[in-house]
Design a protein around this motif. Structure first.
Motif, mmCIF file in Angstrom:
data_model
loop_
_atom_site.group_PDB
_atom_site.id
_atom_site.type_symbol
_atom_site.label_atom_id
_atom_site.label_comp_id
_atom_site.label_asym_id
_atom_site.label_seq_id
_atom_site.Cartn_x
_atom_site.Cartn_y
_atom_site.Cartn_z
ATOM 1 N N LYS A 193 0.800 -1.244 0.000
ATOM 2 C CA LYS A 193 0.000 0.000 0.000
ATOM 3 C C LYS A 193 0.828 1.287 0.000
ATOM 4 O O LYS A 193 0.478 2.228 -0.682
ATOM 5 C CB LYS A 193 -1.002 0.040 1.162
ATOM 6 C CG LYS A 193 -2.065 -1.033 1.017
ATOM 7 C CD LYS A 193 -3.081 -0.971 2.155
ATOM 8 C CE LYS A 193 -4.097 -2.089 2.011
ATOM 9 N NZ LYS A 193 -4.971 -2.222 3.143
ATOM 10 N N GLY A 241 6.837 2.300 -2.604
ATOM 11 C CA GLY A 241 6.892 2.863 -3.949
ATOM 12 C C GLY A 241 7.309 1.871 -5.014
ATOM 13 O O GLY A 241 7.056 2.094 -6.203
ATOM 14 N N ALA A 298 6.210 -0.930 -5.979
ATOM 15 C CA ALA A 298 5.140 -1.482 -6.816
ATOM 16 C C ALA A 298 4.209 -0.388 -7.345
ATOM 17 O O ALA A 298 3.246 -0.668 -8.039
ATOM 18 C CB ALA A 298 4.328 -2.499 -6.015
ATOM 19 N N LEU A 299 4.485 0.858 -6.966
ATOM 20 C CA LEU A 299 3.547 1.940 -7.325
ATOM 21 C C LEU A 299 4.230 3.010 -8.180
ATOM 22 O O LEU A 299 3.838 4.180 -8.153
ATOM 23 C CB LEU A 299 2.972 2.575 -6.053
ATOM 24 C CG LEU A 299 2.086 1.654 -5.195
ATOM 25 C CD1 LEU A 299 1.816 2.268 -3.834
ATOM 26 C CD2 LEU A 299 0.758 1.356 -5.899
ATOM 27 N N GLN A 305 7.136 4.336 -7.920
ATOM 28 C CA GLN A 305 8.065 5.255 -7.243
ATOM 29 C C GLN A 305 9.176 4.418 -6.617
ATOM 30 O O GLN A 305 9.321 4.372 -5.399
ATOM 31 C CB GLN A 305 7.333 6.064 -6.151
ATOM 32 C CG GLN A 305 6.286 7.002 -6.647
ATOM 33 C CD GLN A 305 6.874 8.303 -7.166
ATOM 34 O OE1 GLN A 305 8.032 8.634 -6.926
ATOM 35 N NE2 GLN A 305 6.075 9.051 -7.921
ATOM 36 N N TRP A 356 8.962 5.594 -0.426
ATOM 37 C CA TRP A 356 7.738 5.132 0.228
ATOM 38 C C TRP A 356 6.854 6.332 0.497
ATOM 39 O O TRP A 356 7.325 7.473 0.544
ATOM 40 C CB TRP A 356 8.047 4.367 1.520
ATOM 41 C CG TRP A 356 8.444 5.229 2.686
ATOM 42 C CD1 TRP A 356 9.530 6.041 2.760
ATOM 43 C CD2 TRP A 356 7.759 5.365 3.927
ATOM 44 N NE1 TRP A 356 9.580 6.677 3.957
ATOM 45 C CE2 TRP A 356 8.497 6.283 4.723
ATOM 46 C CE3 TRP A 356 6.589 4.805 4.470
ATOM 47 C CZ2 TRP A 356 8.114 6.647 6.005
ATOM 48 C CZ3 TRP A 356 6.216 5.168 5.751
ATOM 49 C CH2 TRP A 356 6.975 6.083 6.509
ATOM 50 N N TRP A 357 5.600 6.036 0.601
ATOM 51 C CA TRP A 357 4.634 7.109 0.868
ATOM 52 C C TRP A 357 4.601 7.335 2.368
ATOM 53 O O TRP A 357 4.156 6.485 3.128
ATOM 54 C CB TRP A 357 3.239 6.735 0.354
ATOM 55 C CG TRP A 357 2.243 7.837 0.614
ATOM 56 C CD1 TRP A 357 1.466 7.981 1.725
ATOM 57 C CD2 TRP A 357 1.950 8.946 -0.219
ATOM 58 N NE1 TRP A 357 0.705 9.120 1.636
ATOM 59 C CE2 TRP A 357 0.974 9.738 0.430
ATOM 60 C CE3 TRP A 357 2.408 9.354 -1.493
ATOM 61 C CZ2 TRP A 357 0.463 10.897 -0.116
ATOM 62 C CZ3 TRP A 357 1.886 10.504 -2.037
ATOM 63 C CH2 TRP A 357 0.926 11.284 -1.358
ATOM 64 N N TRP A 364 5.735 11.285 -1.289
ATOM 65 C CA TRP A 364 6.724 10.230 -1.519
ATOM 66 C C TRP A 364 8.049 10.676 -0.912
ATOM 67 O O TRP A 364 8.482 11.805 -1.096
ATOM 68 C CB TRP A 364 6.915 9.951 -3.015
ATOM 69 C CG TRP A 364 5.714 9.290 -3.621
ATOM 70 C CD1 TRP A 364 4.784 9.877 -4.409
ATOM 71 C CD2 TRP A 364 5.340 7.928 -3.466
ATOM 72 N NE1 TRP A 364 3.815 8.972 -4.759
ATOM 73 C CE2 TRP A 364 4.135 7.753 -4.193
ATOM 74 C CE3 TRP A 364 5.875 6.830 -2.789
ATOM 75 C CZ2 TRP A 364 3.472 6.526 -4.256
ATOM 76 C CZ3 TRP A 364 5.220 5.608 -2.868
ATOM 77 C CH2 TRP A 364 4.025 5.461 -3.598
ATOM 78 N N SER A 396 -2.540 8.358 1.947
ATOM 79 C CA SER A 396 -1.964 7.222 1.236
ATOM 80 C C SER A 396 -1.830 7.667 -0.216
ATOM 81 O O SER A 396 -2.366 8.723 -0.580
ATOM 82 C CB SER A 396 -2.881 6.008 1.368
ATOM 83 O OG SER A 396 -4.061 6.235 0.629
ATOM 84 N N PRO A 397 -1.117 6.886 -1.036
ATOM 85 C CA PRO A 397 -0.952 7.318 -2.438
ATOM 86 C C PRO A 397 -2.292 7.551 -3.127
ATOM 87 O O PRO A 397 -2.406 8.347 -4.054
ATOM 88 C CB PRO A 397 -0.193 6.155 -3.069
ATOM 89 C CG PRO A 397 0.523 5.510 -1.946
ATOM 90 C CD PRO A 397 -0.363 5.670 -0.751
ATOM 91 N N THR A 398 -3.341 6.863 -2.630
ATOM 92 C CA THR A 398 -4.643 7.020 -3.274
ATOM 93 C C THR A 398 -5.529 8.038 -2.578
ATOM 94 O O THR A 398 -6.621 8.338 -3.030
ATOM 95 C CB THR A 398 -5.377 5.667 -3.294
ATOM 96 O OG1 THR A 398 -5.436 5.186 -1.945
ATOM 97 C CG2 THR A 398 -4.658 4.662 -4.174
#
Lengths: 474, 1082
Positions: free
Chosen positions: B306, B309, B311-312, B314, B318-319, B326, B527-529
């Motif tokens: 979640k 970074g 897998a997202l 970045q 990390w977020w 980030w 969170s990133p979302t």
């Protein structure tokens, strides 16, 4: 200055010294300036009701009971220790509640003494009755949790610093007697003032119903040791609560930091508890609509905490109680109409009175309403979900399972008592029950260990049950 | 040396300036026997009168004396007193002999009576102004640390105004007052704090903080009961006699002006060692809003679900849910970032003068201290004036007045401490770089903290939004009138007042976690979302306004009679009366729930409660003291005091206490006289009995309420518009009598080798019986405490004072002075059936008086042990806690009292440069270190950095042995390693975190308490600029520390009073300081 004036000066000085420290003068200086030297029983009434509703019914005992009974899982600090059975034998564990119970009993005693025929306020039979009823309630709490406890030599102050412990079997008649006396006092009361009556605002009839309902609770409590328990309970239920509006609440909570519901404060100050998986699974298997009333969601899902093996957290991982989260000023139930109906259902079932299902239905319907659903939803749930489960041999188990579900989360103490009385009705899942043991009774308090150790019965909280739960008295 | 001494003598000179009508003039020169050099500053006085002067810089004096004057007395610090018959002589040439150790020194004893030190039959010890103020310590009490034998100073922290306790020869009272009486210029003053602090809230300063240490001329400590007996009921804990600077020593003529300024930088004495590898979370998973740092490696944060970074899109980042962006994974040392360096500035001015009919001293000072945490500090302003006047031949009068204004900005500690989220902050959380509050509507009141709960407050938000203020304005002083109708009699009346008001304000801003604000939970963070914080309405807030007004009136009347029976035997009789009357009022107003954010006023709160408390107290004492002197060799002192106090039950409030002491200067025996190897030797013995009064109250009713140990607030009346009342849970014994302390003391003083070695040993044996204390009652009695007489406490003390001068030359001198203290302070018994009583702390652990053990002890959950006392290790392979110690019973887990304490001061002087250093050594004594426990539990401590090695119990932090298995064989169970990742968190969180005994540490330490390098500028530099003295000092305090306790300074402590030094729980830190002082005299 000549010697004569010096002599006069000395005489004046000496006499002022003598006057300045005479016993009368010193008594006057040491006179109490801050607290009252006497108090009317009407002004003591709020404190015995507050302490009974807050400290007795709604604090540490309830917060440990909810973990032991797996309504909740302890996921932080002392509550996770309770879940893991760490430190559960410590004398410190319930020291505060032990002391507060005897404290409120002592205040009640003072009210009863003052309202005795030869006391200064024999006219306030209403306050006397309330104090008698609350003596019964608090004394029952002490003996239910600890078993053998001081009573005949208790509450004597310095006159007896080391009270002996009385058997629980000898205290249950005392409890019933205090309730009877309370009913009699209130019945005879005239000129009732509702000021400071946080439960019923001076409503005599409701106090009498509450006393009779408590009588039913304490009669049925003895189902293991008195074969007349159920019928005795049935004998008083009709004089108990007639509807939920009669519920025995402490209902004076206010939306201020120093006036909030105890459970709400506990959640805000401590965040110790998460939803127990044992309760959640019983409810999901019944597709219980109260789930939506009971629990919060974590990212749109209900996430109960596995009892005994949960991750430590102060929130964010598991669902917590929605009842409490929304319950800043929710009244504290000391005893409810739905409990009385559950008692009636069990007592009728035990006495082969086939109307017990009707009582169970009333209990469930009342509980649905209590938790913010409709009576119709309760009826539907009873018909569709509960009735099919009332198969032969499973009846008592389902009555008590329904009672267990209904009691989340503020009536955990009675759920704990029911489990200890009828353990076969509920399957607990905390693996530490096998590893360490279920907490069958509470360890005696530090204040007793420190100042009355010679009289304390030697008990093992994991093995020795209290008398009504099938234990042997020491 | 003599020039320094000159100024000292000006301050110390006790002679006066009064001139009789029939006079003649005499002159003379005083020189030193050693080097024939003139001695400036020698006091010259006419024996038996108050007529006198001091020698000038050339050792010359000029004095008008009465025609009938018989003898002159010359006295000078460091020299033996010299006495000469006057006769018809008008010019004197006097040689004075060195007396390094002040055999003829005059000290101030009880009730302001001056006595030659050699005449005393009990131990006293004095400290000079220079020793007190040497290291720029603004706190009088802590400046005594290490400087006195038999005296232990227990500190709490280095925060501005932090309280400390002083124990003279241990404690005498289980839960009552064990603090000495403070007497300033003859007037007893209030020194104890008005409020207690245990495990919540902010500390309260000792009221001795109202005294500017720079204003003190000398402190004399009356240690034993015999020394203090004349003070009666208040004397049982010893007396600290403070003499402030006066004009008595000033040279006649132009006023002497002294300016002092110092600037000192304070830093935290010890930063905790924190782990810098692992992130917030548990069992290798990252959790936000979580207090543990048992999560993944910080370097692995880019891989976490979640927020990672990798897998997202970045990679390597990390977020950070708190920063909402980030970030590169980084480790932060949050404790290091949080503390700042403090600064203490001191400005003082003193003007003193002496004229024919009066002398005076006026002093002003300002202290401005900024603590090591932002928004903490102390501002102290003091003003004082002291003067004395000659009113004709037989009368004199004088006064001393002190005004102080002390403002403190404090921090809470214990349960209310902000340090939970400093010491416990995860290394992955950037405390100093993350905004401490949110943006958007009411963002200021919506704090961003990494954890929840009432202790989860972001410390930066708390420091900026909450405050704890204590303001005291105080006046104390006295005036006296003295009448001397004849040589042999002196009558003195003194009237003093000590009055102050303290105003406190504790403010928790709206949005504060301790007042109902629920801090954000995992789902509220970004969170990133979801890049904005969830909205939580700011709630709560509270304001407590409370204060106290206290006023003491003290009158003291004494009549002194001298009589010489014959040439060898003389005696002094003092009779007197002391009257003391105290009134006080304290009040509290509490408002909770601010309606409008930021308007921090009582009128903005939704609920207000108020409370007040009034107090009155009176004591009247009559006393007599007889001092006999036989051939300056044998000294006998008898005294008795009869006290009547208001605070005891009717017909039980008057008491008599006797004391007797004997001093034998055996070197005055003919056979031993004038021996150069042992020029001075004295043995002394004393016995005294002193009581301590209790407080008797009638049975009362007071407002009730409800609560639980788990709750911050509980329920407070009024509720629903009414209040409920209940009887007091404390019962008072109507037959209460005062507790009694008996003290035997023996001592020997010797000075060897031309006085270059001095030795003073005291043995003291105290027994305090009939203790007045709150005996805890079994809950089932219906009450909590019974205030009665019960129990005994003993204290055996060995005290050594040692002075050595290894080197003594004209330009170079090395002086060592050492104080050694060994006290065995034991609780002999408590009340029948009572094994221990809690004094301070939590339900467990706490600090207790425990029968049969030293006082006090630490009590809590022990580790399980076998019959031989070995630690039992859980050897059930199915247990989570396989290989770890197990819970035992609750009981004693540590002893607070040290084995011994020792202070060693080395002073080196070369010409005008002096270097002195005080080393303070404490051996033994335990502390419950809650900070270490919590840093282990949270996984923030440096000792939790290794989470991969295998380990046995003995390898863990503060392991107390190897442990044994249930069959008695040595523990051989190994945990940890890659397949057992839960081993470390389970050990430190569940076991170390829950068994109190595991966080009990021994606290031996060696501290370089004070260092001062002083330049006393030579006269040739000063004369052209019209200055008479100038010194510049470079000082340091508390640096260099060796101790057995990790992460926390061993002088960090929670609570105040008797519990102090026994436990700390996220308590406030100690400081070390560096500074410079400039002192100019014109």
């Amino acid at each position: 200055m000549n010697m004569k004036t010096l002599k006069i000066l000395l005489i004046v000085l000496l006499s002022s010294v003598v006057f300045s420290c005479s016993e009368e003068k010193m008594d006057e200086i040491n006179m109490e300036l801050n607290d009252a030297l006497d108090m009317s029983v009407q002004s003591m009434l709020p404190d015995i009701i507050l302490k009974s509703g807050f400290e007795t019914a709604s604090t540490d005992i309830a917060w440990y009971a909810t973990v032991y009974i797996e309504h909740s899982a302890g996921t932080w600090a002392q509550s996770i220790d309770a879940d893991k059975r760490i430190g559960q034998t410590a004398a410190t564990l319930f020291n505060n509640n032990w002391n507060s119970l005897y404290d409120v009993l002592n205040i009640c005693k003072d009210v009863i003494t003052k309202t005795a025929p030869d006391g200064p306020e024999p006219d306030n039979q209403f306050a006397r009755g309330v104090a008698q009823i609350l003596t019964a309630y608090n004394l029952a709490m002490v003996t239910d949790m600890w078993g053998e406890v001081p009573w005949t030599e208790a509450l004597l102050g310095p006159a007896n610093l080391q009270p002996i412990y009385d058997n629980q079997s000898s205290l249950y008649p005392v409890i019933q007697q205090y309730l009877d006396d309370g009913i009699a006092s209130i019945t005879s009361a005239t000129n009732v003032s509702g000021v400071g009556d946080y439960a019923y605002n001076g409503d005599k009839a409701k106090w009498i119903k509450a006393a009779n309902s408590l009588k039913a609770r304490y009669y049925l409590r003895l189902s293991n040791v008195d074969n007349q328990a159920a019928s005795k309970a049935l004998g008083v239920i009709s004089k108990g609560f007639a509807t939920s509006t009669d519920n025995f609440y402490f209902k004076a909570y206010e939306a201020t930091a120093t006036g909030e519901n105890a459970w709400f404060q506990f959640m805000n100050d401590r965040s110790h508890l998460s939803v127990g998986k044992t309760l959640y699974d019983l409810m999901t298997s019944r597709n219980d609509p109260r789930i939506a009333q009971y629990f919060t969601k974590i990212e749109d899902e209900y996430v109960p905490a596995p009892n005994g093996t949960a991750t430590q957290t102060q929130g964010g991982i598991y669902s917590v109680s929605l009842i409490t989260e929304n319950g800043r000023t929710t009244p504290a139930p000391i005893m409810t109409y739905h409990e009385l109906m559950f008692i009636e259902a069990e007592a009728k079932f035990r006495t082969n009175d086939n109307t017990w299902k009707g009582s169970l239905q009333k209990a469930i319907e009342a509980n649905f309403v209590f938790h913010g659903l409709t009576l119709a939803q309760g009826t539907a749930y009873f018909t569709d979900v509960v009735t099919p489960l009332l198969t032969s041999g499973n009846e008592l188990k389902e009555i008590l399972t329904q009672k267990y579900i209904a009691f989340y989360e503020h009536e955990a103490i009675e759920a704990y008592n029911d489990y200890r009385r009828v353990p076969s009705a509920l399957t607990l899942n905390n693996p530490n029950n096998a590893q360490v043991g279920f907490v069958w009774r509470f360890p005696y308090a530090t204040s007793e260990e420190a100042s009355n150790s010679a009289n304390i019965p030697k008990i093992d909280v994991f093995k020795d049950k209290v008398w009504w739960a099938g234990g042997t008295e020491k | 040396m003599k020039k320094i001494a000159f100024f000292l003598s000006i301050m110390l000179f006790m002679g006066t300036v009064f001139v009789y009508a029939q006079t003649k003039n005499i002159t003379g020169t005083v020189t030193s026997n050693d080097d024939n050099q003139p001695i400036p500053g020698v006091s010259v006085s006419v024996k038996g009168t108050t007529v006198g002067t001091v020698t000038n810089l050339d050792g010359v004096f000029d004095l008008s004396i009465p025609q009938d004057a018989k003898a002159l007395v010359f006295s000078f610090i460091g020299m033996k007193n010299y006495e000469v018959e006057i006769g018809t002589q008008t010019n004197f040439s006097v040689k004075m002999e060195t007396d390094v150790f002040g055999i003829d020194e005059v000290v101030v004893t009880a009730l302001g009576i001056s006595r030659e030190k050699k005449s005393l039959g009990y131990a006293v010890q004095d400290i000079s102004s220079e020793e007190i103020s040497r290291a720029n310590n603004p706190n009088l009490i802590t400046s005594l640390s290490g400087k006195l034998a038999g005296v232990e100073v227990r500190q709490s922290s280095g925060m501005p105004g932090a309280p400390a306790t002083v124990l003279i020869r241990g404690a005498r009272s289980f839960d009552g007052n064990n603090q000495p009486l403070y007497v300033v210029d003859g007037m007893p003053i209030t020194s104890n704090p008005d409020y207690d602090q245990n495990v919540t809230g902010a500390y309260y300063s000792n009221r001795s903080i109202d005294i500017d240490p720079n204003d003190i001329e000398s402190i004399n400590v009356l240690k034993g009961q015999a020394a203090a007996a004349l003070y009666g009921l208040r004397a049982s804990n010893g007396v600290i006699v403070i003499t402030t600077k006066s004009g008595k020593g000033a040279t006649k003529g132009d006023p002497t002006v002294t300016l002092t300024t110092s600037i000192t930088s304070d830093v935290i004495s010890r930063l905790p060692d924190v782990q810098q590898t692992y992130a917030q979370g548990y069992y290798e998973d990252f959790y936000s809003a979580f207090s543990y740092s048992w999560g993944p490696k910080i370097s692995d944060l880019p891989k976490i679900p979640k927020l990672g970074g990798d897998a997202l899109g970045q990679p390597g980042k990390w977020w950070d849910p708190y920063k909402g962006s980030w970030q590169d994974p980084m480790a932060y040392n949050n404790a290091e970032g949080f503390f700042q360096s403090g600064l203490t500035q001191y400005y003082g001015a003193n003007v003193s003068n002496s004229t024919e009919i009066a002398d005076y001293s006026i002093g002003l000072s300002a202290t401005n201290q900024d603590g090591v945490v932002q928004n903490t500090g102390m501002k102290r302003y003091t003003a004082k004036m002291a003067a004395s006047f000659k009113l004709g031949d037989k009368w004199r009068s004088g006064f001393s007045g002190n005004y102080s204004d002390v403002d403190l900005q404090k921090l809470p500690s214990g349960n209310s401490s902000y340090l939970f989220t400093v010491m416990g902050a995860p290394a992955s959380f950037d405390l100093m770089g993350t905004p401490y509050h949110m943006e958007g509507p009411l963002g200021e009141y919506r704090q961003i903290s990494y954890r929840r709960g009432s202790v989860g407050e972001n410390p930066r938000w708390a420091v900026m939004n909450n405050h704890f203020l204590e303001t005291t304005r105080r006046f104390f002083g006295n005036t006296y009138l003295e009448f001397k109708p004849a040589d042999w009699v002196n009558l003195r009346g003194q009237l003093g007042v000590d009055t102050y008001s303290t105003d406190n304000e504790d403010l928790y801003q709206k949005g504060s976690a301790g007042t109902g604000q629920v801090l954000p939970t995992a789902g509220d963070y970004t969170s990133p979302t979801k890049t904005t914080f969830g909205y939580r309405e700011p709630t709560g807030g509270s304001i407590d306004n409370y204060g106290v007004m206290r006023s003491n009136i003290n009158s003291l009347f004494t009549a002194t009679f001298n009589y010489d029976f014959n040439e060898d035997l003389s005696g002094t009789l003092i009779i007197g009366n002391e009257f003391r009357d105290e009134t006080s009022r304290s009040w509290t107003m509490t408002g909770t729930g601010f309606t409008i954010p930021g308007w921090n006023n009582m009128s903005n709160t939704t609920t207000q409660t108020a409370d007040e408390s009034k107090g009155r107290f009176r004591s009247v004492g009559n006393f007599a003291n007889l001092a006999m002197d036989y051939k300056s060799m044998l000294y006998l002192n008898l005294s008795g005091r009869y006290d009547v106090v208001s605070s005891m039950p009717t017909n039980n409030r008057s008491f008599f206490y006797p004391s007797v002491s004997l001093g034998f200067v055996f070197t005055e025996l003919e056979a031993l006289k004038d021996n150069t190897t042992l020029p001075y030797g004295k043995i002394r013995a004393s016995f005294a009995q002193v009581g301590q009064a209790g407080s008797y109250n009638q049975p009362t009713y007071y407002q009730g309420g409800a609560g639980s140990g788990f709750l911050d607030d509980g329920i407070t009346y009024p509720l629903g518009g009414v209040s409920g009342f209940r009887q007091n849970t404390t019962v008072y014994d109507p037959n209460l009598k005062p507790q009694n302390t008996k003290n035997y003391e023996l001592g020997i003083e010797m000075k060897f080798l031309k006085n270059r070695l001095g030795f003073d040993y005291t043995y003291s044996d105290q027994l305090a019986t009939d203790q007045i204390f709150s005996v805890p009652m079994a809950g089932s009695t219906g009450y909590a405490n019974f205030v009665t007489n019960a129990g005994e406490m003993s204290s055996v003390a060995h005290e050594v004072m040692l002075n050595i001068i290894p080197v003594q030359m004209n330009d170079f001198e090395w002086v060592i002075s050492a104080n050694f203290t060994k006290i065995t302070n034991k609780v002999v018994e408590l009340a029948p059936g009572i094994e221990s009583v809690s004094l301070a702390g939590y339900v467990t652990p706490n600090v207790r008086a425990y029968a049969g053990y030293t006082y006090p002890t630490i009590y809590g959950l022990q580790m399980a042990r076998d019959d031989q006392g070995r630690i039992l290790i859980d050897d059930d392979p199915d247990s989570y806690y396989y290989g770890y110690p197990m819970e035992g019973e609750t009981g004693k887990i540590g002893d607070v009292s040290p084995d011994f304490i020792m202070g060693i001061t080395n002073t080196f002087r070369y010409k005008f440069i002096t270097l002195s250093a005080l080393l303070d050594w404490k051996q033994g004594g335990d502390i419950y270190s809650g900070t270490n426990r919590l840093m282990a539990l949270y996984g923030s401590a440096g000792f939790t950095e290794d989470r991969t090695s295998t380990f046995q119990y003995k390898d863990t932090e503060n392991a107390k042995g190897d442990g044994v298995l249930s069959d008695g064989s040595p523990n051989n169970i190994t945990r940890g390693g890659p397949d057992d990742i839960e081993a470390y968190p389970d050990f430190y969180s569940d076991i170390f975190g829950s068994i109190d005994e595991m966080a009990v540490y021994e606290t031996s330490y060696l501290k370089l308490r004070e260092v001062a390098l002083t330049f006393d500028l030579p006269r040739k530099i000063l004369e052209p600029v019209k200055m008479s003295a100038a010194t510049i000092s470079f000082v340091g305090r508390n640096f260099l520390l060796w101790t057995t306790l990790p992460n926390v300074d061993p002088e960090t402590s929670q609570g105040m009073g008797n519990g102090q030094m026994g436990f700390e729980y996220m308590s406030l830190p100690q400081t070390k300081s560096y500074g410079v002082t400039l002192n100019l005299t014109f």
